[in-house]
Design an enzyme around this catalytic site. Sequence first.
Site, mmCIF file in Angstrom:
data_model
loop_
_atom_site.group_PDB
_atom_site.id
_atom_site.type_symbol
_atom_site.label_atom_id
_atom_site.label_comp_id
_atom_site.label_asym_id
_atom_site.label_seq_id
_atom_site.Cartn_x
_atom_site.Cartn_y
_atom_site.Cartn_z
ATOM 1 N N PRO A 314 46.428 33.305 30.858
ATOM 2 C CA PRO A 314 45.019 33.673 31.104
ATOM 3 C C PRO A 314 43.972 32.673 30.647
ATOM 4 O O PRO A 314 43.214 32.929 29.707
ATOM 5 C CB PRO A 314 44.892 34.992 30.333
ATOM 6 C CG PRO A 314 45.852 34.844 29.191
ATOM 7 C CD PRO A 314 47.011 34.050 29.727
ATOM 8 N N CYS A 315 43.886 31.542 31.347
ATOM 9 C CA CYS A 315 42.832 30.587 31.005
ATOM 10 C C CYS A 315 41.445 31.139 31.339
ATOM 11 O O CYS A 315 40.438 30.577 30.910
ATOM 12 C CB CYS A 315 43.077 29.238 31.674
ATOM 13 S SG CYS A 315 43.401 29.302 33.422
ATOM 14 N N HIS A 316 41.391 32.255 32.104
ATOM 15 C CA HIS A 316 40.081 32.865 32.377
ATOM 16 C C HIS A 316 39.468 33.465 31.106
ATOM 17 O O HIS A 316 38.267 33.741 31.076
ATOM 18 C CB HIS A 316 40.212 33.954 33.452
ATOM 19 C CG HIS A 316 41.099 35.092 33.089
ATOM 20 N ND1 HIS A 316 42.463 35.078 33.299
ATOM 21 C CD2 HIS A 316 40.842 36.298 32.503
ATOM 22 C CE1 HIS A 316 42.999 36.213 32.880
ATOM 23 N NE2 HIS A 316 42.041 36.969 32.384
#
Length: 347
Positions: A314-316
């Site tokens: 989850p780089c978001h």
Amino acid sequence: MQLSFDRMYQASLEKDVAFEGVFFTAVKTTGIFCRPSCRARKPKPENIEFFATTKECILKGYRPCKVCHPLEQLNQTPEDIRQLLQALTDDPGLKIKDADLLRRGIEPHQVRRWFLKNHGITFHAYQRMFRINSAFKKIQQGESVSGAAFEAGFESLSGFGDSFKNIFGVSPKKSRQQRVIDLKRLETPLGTMYACAVEEGVCLLEFTDRKMLETAFRYLSRVLNATIVQGDNPHFLTLEAQLKAYFDGQRQTFTVPLYMPGSDFQQSVWQVLQDVPYGATRSYKDQAVALGKPDAVRAVANANGMNKIAILVPCHRIIGADGAMTGYGGGIWRKQWLLDFEKNNSR
């Protein structure tokens, strides 16, 4: 996320897909509303107003544009195409001809156009690659070349051999040391995604409109010494089920196996990414501190950008130190949507 009128107007002039879902353009003189990337001619600024949702546009009396179809998901796979893809998944040896399409009530030229636009090849070429992928796996598992070829629907060994060599660069008999990366399109509430998987796990999950997608494909092919071919993979079933549960608000973590080739540093950064809790956010500085390398903020940011598995890794959830939205390969609007969605479902 607040945007000025001038910024939204400029984005609409540039037909910038990065702003998809952030705003909609309503044209006072025609009474229609469009998505930011609409190809239609742009009116003067005084004839435009912007809204955050399609609902607001409709409540104000605007009609959806017939050019960009703002009520549809961007790049969504049409239902009749989905049925064709499912039929091939169920029977990789199936050969669907134009006459078969017509019997299904589908225009062959529309299917051809869709596959050329979304896969760069015709539907018939797609089917051939799907069959070759199926045969490749049977050969890898020890089946004879002739048996694999005929089971995959090929009528002659010479035709199978030529097609096989065009894709893999070697003859079927010499392919046991070769490798294949399976590719599939997946539908999500945020648009269509490409998934890639090998025996070890999922190695790519990206939105189809990501700008660096072709670079990611080339990298995987080179690093894994493999050919990317449309085909099925056991990991896709798990991936699709877990993505659906995620978007239904019923799953916060993923267990589908991942295979992420990269440097030791990149892999350590991606592991820290996976440790960021659902519904939470971190900064690049936080990541660097968690790695025990507080001065490596820029290197951490670069490694985040090399992540090829969206949502699951989850780089978001990484934002600026000041709380501002930072870059995201799938578009800032998707990043904002995911953060809002997780925040609302973590309560």
